[in-house]
Motif scaffolding. Structure first.
Motif, short mmCIF file in Angstrom:
data_model
loop_
_atom_site.label_atom_id
_atom_site.label_comp_id
_atom_site.label_asym_id
_atom_site.label_seq_id
_atom_site.Cartn_x
_atom_site.Cartn_y
_atom_site.Cartn_z
N VAL A 1 -5.09 67.87 40.81
CA VAL A 1 -4.01 68.70 40.26
C VAL A 1 -3.48 69.66 41.33
CG1 VAL A 1 -3.43 70.49 38.59
CG2 VAL A 1 -4.79 68.52 37.88
N GLY A 2 -4.39 70.34 42.01
CA GLY A 2 -3.97 71.28 43.04
C GLY A 2 -3.24 70.62 44.19
N MET A 3 -3.73 69.47 44.65
CA MET A 3 -3.10 68.79 45.78
C MET A 3 -1.76 68.18 45.39
SD MET A 3 -6.34 67.03 47.77
CE MET A 3 -5.23 66.19 48.91
N ILE A 4 -1.66 67.64 44.18
CA ILE A 4 -0.38 67.08 43.74
C ILE A 4 0.68 68.17 43.69
CG2 ILE A 4 0.83 66.07 41.75
CD1 ILE A 4 -1.79 64.52 41.18
N TYR A 5 0.31 69.34 43.20
CA TYR A 5 1.27 70.44 43.13
C TYR A 5 1.72 70.86 44.53
CZ TYR A 5 3.37 74.89 41.80
OH TYR A 5 4.25 75.92 41.61
N VAL A 6 0.79 70.89 45.47
CA VAL A 6 1.12 71.29 46.84
C VAL A 6 2.00 70.24 47.52
CG1 VAL A 6 0.14 71.69 49.13
CG2 VAL A 6 -0.91 72.74 47.13
N MET A 7 1.73 68.96 47.27
CA MET A 7 2.39 67.89 48.01
C MET A 7 3.66 67.34 47.36
SD MET A 7 0.79 67.44 50.78
CE MET A 7 -0.69 68.19 51.46
N LEU A 8 3.90 67.64 46.11
CA LEU A 8 5.03 67.04 45.40
C LEU A 8 6.38 67.28 46.10
CD1 LEU A 8 5.91 65.37 43.01
CD2 LEU A 8 5.99 67.45 41.62
N PRO A 9 6.68 68.49 46.59
CA PRO A 9 7.97 68.66 47.29
C PRO A 9 8.12 67.75 48.51
CG PRO A 9 7.02 70.79 46.72
CD PRO A 9 5.97 69.77 46.43
N TYR A 10 7.01 67.45 49.20
CA TYR A 10 7.08 66.58 50.37
C TYR A 10 7.42 65.14 49.98
CZ TYR A 10 4.83 70.41 52.88
OH TYR A 10 4.54 71.63 53.44
N ALA A 11 7.18 64.77 48.73
CA ALA A 11 7.54 63.44 48.26
C ALA A 11 8.98 63.40 47.77
CB ALA A 11 6.60 63.00 47.14
N VAL A 12 9.42 64.47 47.13
CA VAL A 12 10.76 64.48 46.53
C VAL A 12 11.85 64.51 47.59
CG1 VAL A 12 12.35 65.81 45.08
CG2 VAL A 12 9.95 65.56 44.40
N LEU A 13 11.71 65.36 48.59
CA LEU A 13 12.80 65.58 49.55
C LEU A 13 13.15 64.34 50.36
CD1 LEU A 13 11.90 69.19 50.75
CD2 LEU A 13 13.55 68.48 49.01
N PRO A 14 12.19 63.55 50.90
CA PRO A 14 12.59 62.33 51.61
C PRO A 14 13.29 61.31 50.70
CG PRO A 14 10.34 62.94 52.16
CD PRO A 14 10.74 63.79 51.02
N MET A 15 12.84 61.20 49.45
CA MET A 15 13.49 60.26 48.54
C MET A 15 14.91 60.70 48.21
SD MET A 15 10.49 58.90 45.95
CE MET A 15 9.82 60.49 45.47
N VAL A 16 15.12 62.00 48.05
CA VAL A 16 16.46 62.51 47.79
C VAL A 16 17.38 62.21 48.97
CG1 VAL A 16 17.83 64.62 47.50
CG2 VAL A 16 15.74 64.30 46.18
N SER A 17 16.85 62.39 50.18
CA SER A 17 17.65 62.16 51.38
C SER A 17 18.16 60.73 51.45
CB SER A 17 16.80 62.48 52.62
OG SER A 17 17.52 62.23 53.80
N VAL A 18 17.32 59.77 51.09
CA VAL A 18 17.73 58.36 51.14
C VAL A 18 18.60 57.99 49.94
CG1 VAL A 18 16.88 55.98 51.09
CG2 VAL A 18 15.73 57.68 52.51
N MET A 19 18.21 58.44 48.75
CA MET A 19 18.96 58.08 47.54
C MET A 19 20.38 58.63 47.56
SD MET A 19 16.19 58.55 44.49
CE MET A 19 14.58 57.76 44.55
N SER A 20 20.58 59.78 48.19
CA SER A 20 21.92 60.37 48.22
C SER A 20 22.89 59.53 49.03
CB SER A 20 21.85 61.79 48.80
OG SER A 20 21.32 61.76 50.13
N GLY A 21 22.37 58.63 49.86
CA GLY A 21 23.25 57.76 50.64
C GLY A 21 23.54 56.42 49.99
N ILE A 22 22.99 56.19 48.79
CA ILE A 22 23.23 54.93 48.09
C ILE A 22 24.62 54.94 47.45
CG2 ILE A 22 22.46 53.44 46.19
CD1 ILE A 22 19.63 54.42 46.66
N ASP A 23 25.36 53.87 47.66
CA ASP A 23 26.71 53.73 47.09
C ASP A 23 26.59 53.42 45.60
OD1 ASP A 23 29.33 53.30 46.49
OD2 ASP A 23 29.66 51.72 47.98
N ARG A 24 27.11 54.30 44.76
CA ARG A 24 26.96 54.13 43.31
C ARG A 24 27.79 52.98 42.77
NH1 ARG A 24 26.84 60.39 41.05
NH2 ARG A 24 25.63 61.27 42.78
#
Length: 590
Positions: free
Chosen positions: A157-180
């Protein structure tokens, strides 16, 4: 005249480029690469050449179990962060602007808050008489407190809370470039929602998911603070074992060998994962080159290849099963809203809990507090131990910020130019201090700072923290210089302005927002740093994170709640300031 100006500018950039990059090269070589080499030497010479420390790793099976335990926990955390981060990343890309802003704030607040503060919050929530156990017993679900701390549950629980932002931001960076329009085209051709998700979205989002998984995995493998405070004996990770060798056994050679093994293993897994999967991660079949690589690995690592083959089969089965799940857009939207709401609550809950406790007059950590007041804040700000630690942290962070800017700004300017040979290789080396497991760089830095006789001094902390802050400055400043219009500088040269006048009159005003952002990142990286401080500060240069660490481990001092609340407010202030700077920078671009 203009041609002469351009030629002069090009020659200036060519011959002064090495001068701009030289301070960074020298600093990281002397205070980063040399200490890593010194650590390798320490593991091989004791005092003469020996492999006994590495032989002990094989001789005693416990260390193999610890290494396996490290990667097992890291893998679980990475998988959980991907599963929780994917809905959040989708919302941050495709939701309405107001929803995006709210979710981005919730994701970024844990990112800005100190790891120590985040872990402390979850210790209050999951403790034997913490909030979760109180709710469970009050509702009658359980008759006695559950063991949610000092075991695998608390660590995850503690590690997931600490690491979750590091997972979200790279995925957002790639997904924002997908042509809808690709989604609409797929639907228009008769594809179901599951088919569109499987064959359109996942392949395009795969690079972001892969980077997120590897980033979380690598950072988790070297994490020290959270498992130390929230785990039990069966949750020992390799970073904790390294610290135990230094703190309890005083075996520097063996600690160095453990650090080298952790470093090499992480790098090996990183290269292996990208070599095996890469762009084939979500494809239905493997290319000939991928099959050839797999055959070579099957010859060298049969057990590993068997495991990877099993993972591929599970992934292929899951992909096929997804096609047959009758999920409508409405059902998907409902499930997505529910999942994002729960994840948002998970991110906000520790912050919401720590603030009321900080404004309590009770000298026992309890939620809800029985009486409200400012006693804990008064206790913190009137204690010489706490104020001295805060002053030390401010002094170190201020010096690190100035030094990082002096070194990182010229390097960022040079790294933004196109004529640097091997630029990406240099860039990867320069960024490695923030990717390297913190315990490894801390051990390496300790040996070097000890040789300089700077243990227990603010100077030693400044040297070490600057190494950790420079990558943040370099990233921000390289981006800032890349956004500059080079014709503005050339126009200034053609009008007769000198190089220094052009920089201070044209370039500096344009990069000022990036300069402030880089300064904020450098300051926070130093102010919140703990692992290196544990080794270097001693008893004479105690920083605020070190003081908090001692309070949590030794006595669970309730004053820490007030200090944590102050740091949370400071982080929110810095985050708001950064947002304002970015907004101003966007206006300048327009």
């Amino acid at each position: 005249m203009s041609g002469v100006a351009y030629s002069s500018t090009d020659r200036f950039q060519k011959w002064t480029g090495i001068g701009l990059l030289l301070p960074l090269l020298v600093y990281l070589t002397v205070f980063y690469l040399v200490p890593l080499g010194r650590m390798l030497v320490q593991s091989l010479f004791d005092p003469g050449f020996t492999l006994i420390h590495y032989q002990d790793l094989i001789k005693y099976p416990v260390y193999g179990k610890i290494l396996l335990n490290t990667f097992k926990i890291s893998g679980l955390v990475a998988c959980a962060c991907i599963l929780m981060g994917l809905p959040m990343a989708w919302a941050l890309v495709f939701a309405r602007p107001v929803t995006k802003a709210l979710l981005l704030t919730l994701v970024m607040i844990p990112f800005w808050i100190s790891v120590l503060v985040r872990t402390y919050s979850w210790m209050i929530i999951l403790g034997r008489y913490g909030i979760v156990n109180r709710i469970l017993m009050w509702t009658g679900i359980t008759n006695a407190p559950l063991e949610l701390m000092y075991n695998r549950i608390g660590v995850l629980v503690g590690m997931i809370y600490v690491m979750l932002p590091y997972a979200v931001l790279p995925m957002v960076s790639v997904m924002s470039g997908i042509d809808r329009t690709l989604f609409r085209a797929s639907t228009g051709l008769g594809a179901t929602f599951g088919q569109t998700f499987r064959y359109v979205f996942l392949p395009l989002a795969a690079p972001g998911i892969g980077v997120a998984f590897m980033l979380v995995f690598i950072l988790s493998a070297g994490i020290f603070i959270t498992p130390t405070l929230m785990g039990g004996p069966s949750d020992t990770m390799i970073a904790m074992s390294i610290n135990a060798q230094l703190e309890m056994v005083n075996n520097w050679g063996f600690a160095s060998s453990l650090s080298i093994v952790l470093l090499v293993t992480v790098l090996f897994l990183l290269i292996l994962s990208f070599r095996l999967f890469g762009r084939h991660l979500f494809s239905s079949g493997a290319s000939p080159s991928f099959r050839k690589e797999s055959q070579g690995l099957n010859f060298k690592f049969p057990v590993l290849t068997s495991l990877l083959t099993g993972f591929k089969r599970v992934g292929r089965w899951a992909g096929k099963a997804l096609l047959h799940i009758p999920v409508s857009r409405k059902a998907f939207h409902t499930g997505h809203v529910i999942s994002c709401t729960l994840i948002a609550f998970f991110l906000a809950f520790p912050v919401l809990i720590i603030m009321p406790i900080a404004f309590s007059n009770d000298f026992i950590v309890e939620f809800p507090p029985k009486t409200l007041g400012l006693n804990l804040f008064i206790s913190a700000f009137t204690s010489s131990a706490w104020t001295n630690a805060a002053v030390n942290s401010l002094k170190v962070a201020a010096a690190v910020t100035v030094l990082s800017l002096l070194i990182g700004v010229p390097a960022g300017m040079h790294m933004s130019r196109k004529y640097l040979p091997g630029k990406e290789i240099f860039y990867a080396v320069f960024l490695s201090p923030i990717i390297l497991p913190g315990i490894v760089s801390a051990v390496a830095m300790y040996f070097f700072i000890a040789d300089l006789r700077l243990i227990g001094t603010l100077s030693g902390l400044i040297i070490a923290h600057t190494v950790l802050s420079l990558p943040y400055v370099l990233v921000v400043m390289r981006t800032s210089f890349n956004t500059l219009d080079p014709t503005l500088e050339r126009a200034s040269y053609s009008l007769g302005a000198g190089k220094f006048r052009t920089f201070f009159s044209i370039t500096l005003p344009l990069i000022r927002p990036g300069l402030f952002t880089a300064a904020i990142f450098a300051f926070i990286a130093s102010f919140d740093e703990l692992i290196t401080a544990l080794f270097i500060c001693g008893s004479r240069a105690v920083t605020l994170p070190k003081k908090m660490w001692d309070g949590i481990r030794d006595e669970m001092d309730p004053t820490i709640a007030a200090v944590s609340a102050s740091l949370i407010l400071l982080a929110i202030g810095f985050m708001a300031l950064t947002a304002l700077i970015e907004k101003k920078q966007n206006r300048l671009k327009l």
